[in-house]
Design a protein around this motif. Structure first.
Motif, PDB file in Angstrom:
ATOM      1  N   PRO A 169      73.225  64.386  16.075  1.00  0.00           N
ATOM      2  CA  PRO A 169      72.419  63.881  17.459  1.00  0.00           C
ATOM      3  C   PRO A 169      71.149  63.608  17.066  1.00  0.00           C
ATOM      4  O   PRO A 169      70.171  64.235  16.421  1.00  0.00           O
ATOM      5  CB  PRO A 169      72.465  65.149  18.075  1.00  0.00           C
ATOM      6  N   LEU A 195      64.727  64.577  17.440  1.00  0.00           N
ATOM      7  CA  LEU A 195      64.103  64.216  18.744  1.00  0.00           C
ATOM      8  C   LEU A 195      62.945  63.443  18.390  1.00  0.00           C
ATOM      9  O   LEU A 195      61.819  63.714  17.931  1.00  0.00           O
ATOM     10  CB  LEU A 195      63.391  65.502  19.654  1.00  0.00           C
ATOM     11  N   THR A 223      67.822  62.204  19.860  1.00  0.00           N
ATOM     12  CA  THR A 223      67.423  62.051  21.230  1.00  0.00           C
ATOM     13  C   THR A 223      66.092  61.390  21.119  1.00  0.00           C
ATOM     14  O   THR A 223      65.261  61.904  20.681  1.00  0.00           O
ATOM     15  CB  THR A 223      67.119  63.369  22.051  1.00  0.00           C
ATOM     16  N   ARG A 232      68.892  56.635  15.425  1.00  0.00           N
ATOM     17  CA  ARG A 232      69.990  57.037  16.333  1.00  0.00           C
ATOM     18  C   ARG A 232      71.442  56.561  15.917  1.00  0.00           C
ATOM     19  O   ARG A 232      72.231  57.277  15.926  1.00  0.00           O
ATOM     20  CB  ARG A 232      69.382  56.848  17.779  1.00  0.00           C
ATOM     21  N   LEU A 249      63.187  59.839  23.669  1.00  0.00           N
ATOM     22  CA  LEU A 249      62.908  59.573  24.811  1.00  0.00           C
ATOM     23  C   LEU A 249      61.500  58.762  24.997  1.00  0.00           C
ATOM     24  O   LEU A 249      60.849  58.357  23.747  1.00  0.00           O
ATOM     25  CB  LEU A 249      62.174  60.933  25.350  1.00  0.00           C
ATOM     26  N   TRP A 293      62.836  71.648  23.057  1.00  0.00           N
ATOM     27  CA  TRP A 293      63.705  71.437  22.100  1.00  0.00           C
ATOM     28  C   TRP A 293      63.763  72.060  20.941  1.00  0.00           C
ATOM     29  O   TRP A 293      64.615  72.431  20.440  1.00  0.00           O
ATOM     30  CB  TRP A 293      63.441  69.797  21.892  1.00  0.00           C
TER      31      TRP A 293
END
Length: 303
Positions: free
Chosen positions: A269, A242, A271, A260, A273, A297
């Motif tokens: 994965p 994240l 993420t 990513r 933001l 998270w």
């Protein structure tokens, strides 16, 4: 009544690390035997704290906060920022306290700065701190198979580099970066004074050069710059990630998009933001809702 628990000093055994796989481009040196630093105390009900040296250098220390109830608890490793050349774990105290009060065993890590040693010393130190914590997990009520690493700015680069080291680091369930520098090469390009007047980007370019040992990304220095590129070391057993950036800060979201895209190719994965504004690292973390998003998270991955 609030109780401060005082913990005696501990002489830790030596920690021996070896590269996990050939995807790490530089040999990680073996840390020397660790020694204990006198314990600190904090007026936090039910928590114990102490400062441990995981190597011989004065920067190779970490503060440990834990609940001494005999239960194995998930772990959170915190890595401070500061252009790789400054900063200190003491500035992370309130964030450390916050995760400890949530019930995690928390390791607030210092590491050698770029003025002490060039890359990959910083990644080596983070791995050594994790290895020491896992070796002595019982002392700190820590589950050595269930932890995350959270880094801020340059610390986010180190955290992400741990996340893509080898083909996965044992027990690591997630990496969080607040304004993480994923690509020092991109920072080098973005900070070219012929292309930008942004002081943050220009300073970051010089900081990346210092991290690489004082040389630009060409010729004899190409290998160390390649080692610093987090996304280039993506592999299928790496931990989920994240990252959070401000839309207009000097470490743009495009940095994390590089990671990513590479981790997506191997099924991991990521993420990414974004927040409005230009706040960076800890200032970004303190914006309304950001810490809560990170904590959610983390809880989804380690409980």
């Amino acid at each position: 009544m609030r109780i401060a628990v005082h913990v005696g000093a501990l002489a830790l055994a030596a920690v021996a690390l070896t590269p996990v796989s050939a995807s790490a481009t530089a040999q990680e040196p073996t840390p020397s035997p660790t020694v204990a630093v006198p314990a600190t105390s904090d007026d936090v009900y039910g928590l114990s704290t102490e400062t441990i040296a995981y190597g011989p250098h004065r920067r190779q220390q970490m503060d440990v906060w834990w609940t001494p109830d005999g239960q194995q608890r998930p772990g959170v490793f915190l890595i401070h920022g500061g252009w790789w050349s400054s900063g200190d774990k003491r500035y992370m105290k309130e964030i450390t306290r916050g995760y400890a009060e949530l019930g995690y065993t928390v390791f607030n890590v210092n590491y050698r700065l770029s003025g002490d040693a060039p890359w990959p010393a910083q990644r080596t130190d983070a791995l050594a701190a994790i290895a020491a914590a896992r070796k002595h997990a019982e002392r700190w009520s820590f589950d050595p198979g269930n932890y995350v690493v959270v880094g801020f700015s340059a610390g986010g680069h180190i955290a992400a580099a741990v996340g893509t080291y080898g083909d996965g680091v044992s027990g690591l369930k997630g990496v969080v970066g607040l304004s993480p520098i994923i690509s020092p090469l991109q920072a080098f390009t973005d900070g070219d004074s012929r292309k930008t007047t942004d002081r943050g980007r220009r300073k970051l370019r010089h900081a990346a050069i210092k991290l690489a040992g004082g040389c630009a990304p060409k010729g004899k220095c190409s290998r160390v710059w390649a080692s610093m590129e987090v996304a280039w070391h993506a592999s299928r057993h790496d931990a989920p990630v994240l990252t959070i950036h401000s839309q207009d800060e000097f470490v743009p979201p495009e940095q994390s998009i590089l990671l990513r895209d590479q981790l997506a190719k191997v099924g991991v994965p990521v993420t990414v933001l974004t927040q409005p504004g230009a706040n960076h690292a800890t200032a970004l973390y303190r914006e309304p809702g950001v810490a809560e998003r990170v904590q959610t998270w983390i809880s989804e991955r380690i409980g």
